[in-house]
Motif scaffolding. Structure first.
Motif, short mmCIF file in Angstrom:
data_model
loop_
_atom_site.label_atom_id
_atom_site.label_comp_id
_atom_site.label_asym_id
_atom_site.label_seq_id
_atom_site.Cartn_x
_atom_site.Cartn_y
_atom_site.Cartn_z
N LEU A 3 0.84 -1.19 0.00
CA LEU A 3 0.00 0.00 0.00
C LEU A 3 0.88 1.25 0.00
N THR A 4 0.40 2.29 -0.62
CA THR A 4 0.98 3.63 -0.49
C THR A 4 -0.17 4.57 -0.19
N ASN A 5 0.12 5.85 -0.08
CA ASN A 5 -0.98 6.79 0.15
C ASN A 5 -1.94 6.82 -1.04
N GLU A 6 -1.51 6.30 -2.20
CA GLU A 6 -2.38 6.28 -3.36
C GLU A 6 -3.39 5.13 -3.33
N SER A 7 -3.18 4.15 -2.47
CA SER A 7 -4.08 2.99 -2.45
C SER A 7 -4.66 2.67 -1.07
N VAL A 8 -4.06 3.19 -0.02
CA VAL A 8 -4.46 2.79 1.33
C VAL A 8 -5.88 3.21 1.67
N PHE A 9 -6.37 4.28 1.06
CA PHE A 9 -7.71 4.76 1.39
C PHE A 9 -8.81 4.01 0.64
N ASP A 10 -8.40 3.06 -0.21
CA ASP A 10 -9.37 2.26 -0.94
C ASP A 10 -9.57 0.87 -0.32
N LEU A 11 -9.01 0.63 0.84
CA LEU A 11 -9.14 -0.68 1.49
C LEU A 11 -10.60 -0.99 1.80
N ASP A 12 -11.00 -2.22 1.48
CA ASP A 12 -12.36 -2.66 1.80
C ASP A 12 -12.51 -3.08 3.25
N ALA A 13 -11.39 -3.50 3.85
CA ALA A 13 -11.40 -3.95 5.25
C ALA A 13 -10.19 -3.36 5.95
N LEU A 14 -10.29 -3.20 7.25
CA LEU A 14 -9.17 -2.67 8.01
C LEU A 14 -8.07 -3.73 8.14
N PRO A 15 -6.81 -3.31 8.08
CA PRO A 15 -5.72 -4.28 8.25
C PRO A 15 -5.76 -4.91 9.64
N ARG A 16 -5.38 -6.18 9.70
CA ARG A 16 -5.24 -6.83 11.02
C ARG A 16 -3.88 -6.50 11.62
N ARG A 17 -2.82 -6.64 10.80
CA ARG A 17 -1.46 -6.33 11.25
C ARG A 17 -0.81 -5.47 10.17
N LEU A 18 -0.69 -4.20 10.44
CA LEU A 18 -0.15 -3.25 9.47
C LEU A 18 1.30 -2.95 9.80
N VAL A 19 2.18 -3.15 8.82
CA VAL A 19 3.58 -2.75 8.96
C VAL A 19 3.78 -1.50 8.10
N VAL A 20 4.25 -0.43 8.72
CA VAL A 20 4.50 0.83 8.03
C VAL A 20 6.00 0.98 7.85
N ILE A 21 6.45 1.08 6.61
CA ILE A 21 7.86 1.32 6.33
C ILE A 21 8.05 2.81 6.09
N GLY A 22 8.65 3.49 7.07
CA GLY A 22 8.82 4.93 6.99
C GLY A 22 8.29 5.60 8.25
N GLY A 23 9.12 6.46 8.84
CA GLY A 23 8.71 7.11 10.08
C GLY A 23 8.53 8.60 9.95
N GLY A 24 8.13 9.06 8.75
CA GLY A 24 7.86 10.48 8.54
C GLY A 24 6.42 10.81 8.86
N PRO A 25 5.98 12.03 8.50
CA PRO A 25 4.62 12.45 8.83
C PRO A 25 3.53 11.53 8.29
N ILE A 26 3.62 11.12 7.02
CA ILE A 26 2.58 10.26 6.44
C ILE A 26 2.52 8.93 7.18
N GLY A 27 3.68 8.32 7.40
CA GLY A 27 3.72 7.03 8.07
C GLY A 27 3.15 7.07 9.46
N LEU A 28 3.51 8.10 10.24
CA LEU A 28 3.06 8.16 11.63
C LEU A 28 1.60 8.54 11.74
N GLU A 29 1.14 9.46 10.91
CA GLU A 29 -0.28 9.81 10.95
C GLU A 29 -1.16 8.59 10.68
N LEU A 30 -0.81 7.84 9.64
CA LEU A 30 -1.63 6.67 9.29
C LEU A 30 -1.43 5.53 10.28
N ALA A 31 -0.23 5.40 10.83
CA ALA A 31 0.01 4.36 11.84
C ALA A 31 -0.89 4.56 13.04
N GLN A 32 -0.95 5.79 13.55
CA GLN A 32 -1.80 6.06 14.71
C GLN A 32 -3.28 5.91 14.37
#
Length: 490
Positions: A175-204
């Motif tokens: 997933l990237t920011n271009e596809s993550v908002f199209d998910l039909d179901a919430l992730p069970r275990r999400l691994v975020v590669i990247g600790g910048g603003p986008i990564g942390l906002e979506l991680a939380q």
């Protein structure tokens, strides 16, 4: 082929598709930078051709700022339900409907889209071409079967997510920011590669919506921000159950029956992290492909189009703004550059970027914001630097909301002039605007200290920090002698 000039009037006019268009300005890219420039140029009665090959509104509207903040808002409500007992309200565990969350995000985008639409910009008098754009020479561009010979061109094509060179990453769905908002179901275990603003906002956000989340980052999280402020954000994320792994090297990614396994090395030790979904938020690359910039004599680097401080490229007719110009990747900064370029084009006087006034915010909870110069930058540039601060713990509104983590730090120079600020806490992004105004007006900290703020508001924390500037003044021997004399006359 006949040649016609675009109408300079308020409305769009019918133009033969075979004709050469000769506008004052041709803008390539209808993201935040391109749209801001087009609207401003039309307000000044310049004729404009706007070319966009994908969606109007660009990344910010469709896959960036707007959908991410809509998702964060949904997550904030889930978090509020979980923590309501502290206010004497019992609501039980929140139930998250992934489809409804997605519908909420989509409805927010749909509500804003008309403002960025082809129809609106045609009503403003711009000619909008929905097609690929390519330069065929230093002063000519083709798009949608039309030829454009503008007096000036501005490239505002933005950036796209960049996948790091991790073995196996291109073999698994990511997933990237271009596809993550199209998910039909919430992730069970999400691994975020990247600790910048986008990564942390979506991680939380995903953690608050119920996912198990691990953040993997090569360095420290939010590397551009004040380290003391970042520590507050890190502590909150950890407390909410986000697993943050800093100084991690992602070695490889492998597919397994129920998702993927990410192998990382941290401090010489190797560990594996299971993932149902992988979100990559590890940088962005400028969008320059297919533009024919080499035919226009425009130089590029892997960071973007090469520009002068006035944002002019190596072709004097062509400018570049926004992410593609390799500067700060913020929507508001792109809009600032749009105004800068328009002033340069109209006045012929190069307008430089106001890099000393840059502002940004990351919408984690607590929010973190930066304005102007950091303390380290201020000390490099100025001989006299003083740092003033106040904690949210001393703010009455923060106490009523039971949200007192964080602080405001003001960096001042000679005479108390405000040079910058660091904020972390509730509403930090909103309060940061006070300091942006202070920098724009070259205000002193005394102006902020004298401000009358409504009570109780979170913005009062900024005034409290400013008032601390008087603490040392009151201790000065001369000031104390004056006070003693004044007391004697009471």
């Amino acid at each position: 082929m006949s040649t016609v000039a675009l109408s300079q009037g308020a409305g769009s006019v019918a133009i033969d598709a075979a004709a050469v268009l000769e506008p004052d300005l041709c803008v390539i890219g209808a993201g935040s930078a391109g749209l801001s420039l087009t609207a401003a140029a039309r307000a000044l009665d310049l004729s404009v051709v706007l070319v966009e090959r994908h969606r109007m509104g660009g990344d910010c509207l469709n896959t960036g700022c707007v959908p991410s903040k809509a998702l964060i808002a949904a997550a904030r409500h889930a978090h509020a339900i979980r923590t309501a007992a502290a206010f004497g309200v019992t609501a039980g565990a929140p139930e998250v409907d992934a489809a409804a969350v997605r519908a909420h995000v989509r409805s927010v985008i749909d509500g804003i889209a008309p403002h960025d639409s082809v129809a609106r910009f045609e009503r403003l008098g711009a000619t909008v071409i929905s097609a690929e754009a390519r330069f065929t020479g230093p002063d000519t561009l083709v798009a949608g079967g039309r030829t454009v010979k503008a007096k000036r061109f501005v490239v505002a094509t933005g950036s796209r997510p960049q996948l790091p060179p991790v073995p196996g990453l291109d073999q698994v769905p990511v997933l990237t920011n271009e596809s993550v908002f199209d998910l039909d179901a919430l992730p069970r275990r999400l691994v975020v590669i990247g600790g910048g603003p986008i990564g942390l906002e979506l991680a939380q956000a995903f953690r608050r919506l119920g996912a198990a989340v691990t953040v993997l980052t090569r360095g420290e999280i939010l590397s551009r921000d004040d380290r003391e402020a970042v520590a507050v954000v890190r502590a909150r994320l950890l407390a909410e159950g986000v697993d943050i792994v800093e100084h991690a090297v992602v070695d490889r990614v492998a597919t397994v029956p129920d998702g993927a396994t990410v192998t990382v090395t941290v401090g010489g030790a190797t560990r594996q992290v299971a993932a149902s979904h992988i979100l990559v938020a590890a940088g962005r690359a400028p969008v320059t492909d297919g533009l024919g910039l080499e035919d226009a004599g425009v130089e590029t680097t892997p960071k973007g189009i090469t520009v002068t401080p006035a944002l002019r490229t190596t072709n004097w007719r062509i400018y570049a703004i926004g992410d593609v110009a390799g500067s700060f990747q913020f929507t508001h900064w792109a809009s600032h550059q749009a105004g800068q370029v328009l002033r340069t084009i109209l006045t012929r006087l190069p307008q430089k970027e106001a890099t000393g006034s840059v502002i940004w915010a990351t919408y984690t909870d607590p929010e973190i914001a930066h304005v102007g110069l950091s303390e380290a930058e201020a000390r490099r540039r100025h001989r006299t630097v003083r740092v003033l601060r106040a904690p949210y713990l001393e703010n009455d509104r923060a106490r009523t909301d039971r949200d007192t983590e964080g602080f405001v730090k003001i960096i001042t120079g000679a005479g108390g002039r405000i040079l910058g600020a660091e904020l972390v806490g509730p509403g930090a992004g909103e309060t940061a605007s006070l300091f942006a105004l202070a920098l724009a007006g070259r205000l002193k900290v005394s102006h902020l200290a004298g401000m009358i703020a409504p009570y109780p508001t979170l913005a009062e924390v900024a005034k409290r920090a400013a008032v601390t500037s008087y603490a040392d003044t009151a201790k000065h021997p001369f000031v104390r002698r004056v006070i003693r004399l004044l007391r004697a006359t009471l």
